[in-house]
Scaffold this motif. Structure first.
Motif, mmCIF file in Angstrom:
data_model
loop_
_atom_site.group_PDB
_atom_site.id
_atom_site.type_symbol
_atom_site.label_atom_id
_atom_site.label_comp_id
_atom_site.label_asym_id
_atom_site.label_seq_id
_atom_site.Cartn_x
_atom_site.Cartn_y
_atom_site.Cartn_z
ATOM 1 N N TRP A 22 0.840 -1.211 0.000
ATOM 2 C CA TRP A 22 0.000 0.000 0.000
ATOM 3 C C TRP A 22 0.873 1.258 0.000
ATOM 4 O O TRP A 22 0.631 2.205 -0.768
ATOM 5 N N ARG A 32 -5.306 -5.095 4.878
ATOM 6 C CA ARG A 32 -5.520 -3.737 4.378
ATOM 7 C C ARG A 32 -5.712 -2.765 5.543
ATOM 8 O O ARG A 32 -6.247 -3.139 6.586
ATOM 9 N N PRO A 33 -5.321 -1.502 5.362
ATOM 10 C CA PRO A 33 -5.614 -0.504 6.401
ATOM 11 C C PRO A 33 -7.119 -0.265 6.485
ATOM 12 O O PRO A 33 -7.853 -0.539 5.519
ATOM 13 N N ASP A 34 -7.581 0.262 7.627
ATOM 14 C CA ASP A 34 -9.019 0.492 7.767
ATOM 15 C C ASP A 34 -9.462 1.690 6.918
ATOM 16 O O ASP A 34 -8.640 2.376 6.298
ATOM 17 N N ALA A 35 -10.771 1.947 6.911
ATOM 18 C CA ALA A 35 -11.342 2.955 6.014
ATOM 19 C C ALA A 35 -10.781 4.345 6.282
ATOM 20 O O ALA A 35 -10.500 5.111 5.347
ATOM 21 N N ARG A 94 -7.189 4.528 5.007
ATOM 22 C CA ARG A 94 -7.190 4.591 3.531
ATOM 23 C C ARG A 94 -7.561 5.997 3.054
ATOM 24 O O ARG A 94 -6.975 6.519 2.100
ATOM 25 N N GLY A 98 -4.585 8.189 3.630
ATOM 26 C CA GLY A 98 -3.588 7.905 2.596
ATOM 27 C C GLY A 98 -3.942 8.570 1.279
ATOM 28 O O GLY A 98 -3.075 9.127 0.587
ATOM 29 N N ARG A 99 -5.229 8.523 0.923
ATOM 30 C CA ARG A 99 -5.671 9.184 -0.310
ATOM 31 C C ARG A 99 -5.468 10.696 -0.218
ATOM 32 O O ARG A 99 -5.071 11.355 -1.182
ATOM 33 N N SER A 120 -0.612 1.867 10.980
ATOM 34 C CA SER A 120 -0.971 0.952 9.890
ATOM 35 C C SER A 120 -0.069 -0.271 9.792
ATOM 36 O O SER A 120 -0.448 -1.256 9.167
#
Length: 300
Positions: free
Chosen positions: A84, A137-140, A143, A146-147, A237
């Motif tokens: 990721w 995966r990282p949680d919502a 994420r 990150g975005r 993360s």
């Protein structure tokens, strides 16, 4: 062009030329260089002192087999988040290159680094499969953050995020590949990653120092804030809480003990100490807000 800018451009090209030469001499094909079938009973996947629960009451109550299993899942979690991170870093690099001279060695090295990151991501994915673990995966919320970082980070903020991911993992992995108590396959993967990431770290450090010398006050303040947010994202993360449930532990209690662990906090600060010292020198970590975020991440 002012003399300072000419000097910086020449230095940027000189650094890139050296890194390109090193890439030609010291790059690896993981499909050939990793002993993918080398998994041995009774070996760790990360050294036990790097496991997140090490030294906690829960750790003391766990049998050796469960401790080894947790190390396997934490290695997979770190590799999953590594993929990721790499995807975010590749996007940050393409943003950085967009308005630069595509014929320059600086851009050639950025493209070389992207190629390295592609190989690393495939290598991490293959390791996760060989360890028979899920993709973590990282949680919502993470994420989303990150975005946010990959879209809105300044140029110096982008290189700070790059160093965050690379230097913390690099310091931990330097403890893994020489350790004979660790699975040979994992040691091979970390050896390749450490050698190739050392070039990425040099590239990012040089560019970050250059950018912080010339950016304006607004960009500098935004860099400090967004980099602090990135520090929290990275630190929270690396180990997914799902690893605990997947080895038969109480997820919430394990997470609570890991977060309260003095040893874990010290391990995180140790993993980042060279980076945080550099970021304080360059002015990325400065002021109460940015400093508070880095302390919230337990990296300072």
């Amino acid at each position: 062009m002012p003399t300072l800018e000419i000097d910086q451009l020449l230095n940027r090209e000189q650094v890139a030329e050296r890194l390109l030469d090193a890439s030609d001499k010291h790059s690896f094909d993981p499909d050939v260089e990793v002993a993918w079938d080398a998994l041995e009973d009774g070996k760790w996947c990360i050294p036990e002192k790097l496991v997140s629960l090490y030294g906690t009451p829960m750790w003391e109550a766990m049998p050796l087999e469960q401790r080894l299993d947790l190390s396997r899942h934490e290695a997979a979690s770190t590799a999953s988040i590594g993929i990721w991170f790499e995807i975010i870093l590749m996007q940050l690099l393409t943003r950085h290159m967009y308005d630069l001279d595509y014929l320059s060695d600086h851009v050639r090295y950025a493209l070389t680094e992207i190629a390295d990151e592609c190989r690393h991501s495939k290598m991490f994915a293959r390791m996760i499969r060989r360890l028979d673990c899920p993709l973590y995966r990282p949680d919502a919320l993470v994420r989303f953050l990150g975005r946010f970082i990959k879209t809105y980070a300044t140029t110096p903020g982008a290189f700070t995020a790059t160093l965050l991911c690379e230097e913390i993992l690099d310091r931990m992995q330097r403890q893994i590949f020489p350790d004979e108590s660790v699975q040979p396959m994992v040691r091979d993967v970390t050896r390749i990653h450490v050698v190739e990431e050392s070039r990425h770290i040099r590239y990012a450090r040089e560019e970050l120092a250059r950018q912080m010398r010339v950016c304006g006050p607004v960009e500098r303040r935004w860099t400090r804030f967004s980099s602090g947010v990135a520090a929290v994202v990275v630190a929270e993360s690396i180990i997914s809480p799902e690893v605990y449930a997947n080895v038969g532990l109480d997820r919430e209690e394990a997470l609570r003990q890991a977060r309260a662990s003095a040893h874990r906090g010290e391990t995180l600060r140790w993993s980042a100490e060279k980076l945080t010292s550099f970021l304080q020198e360059t002015g990325v970590i400065a002021g109460p807000i940015a400093t508070g975020l880095w302390r919230r991440a337990r990296l300072l």
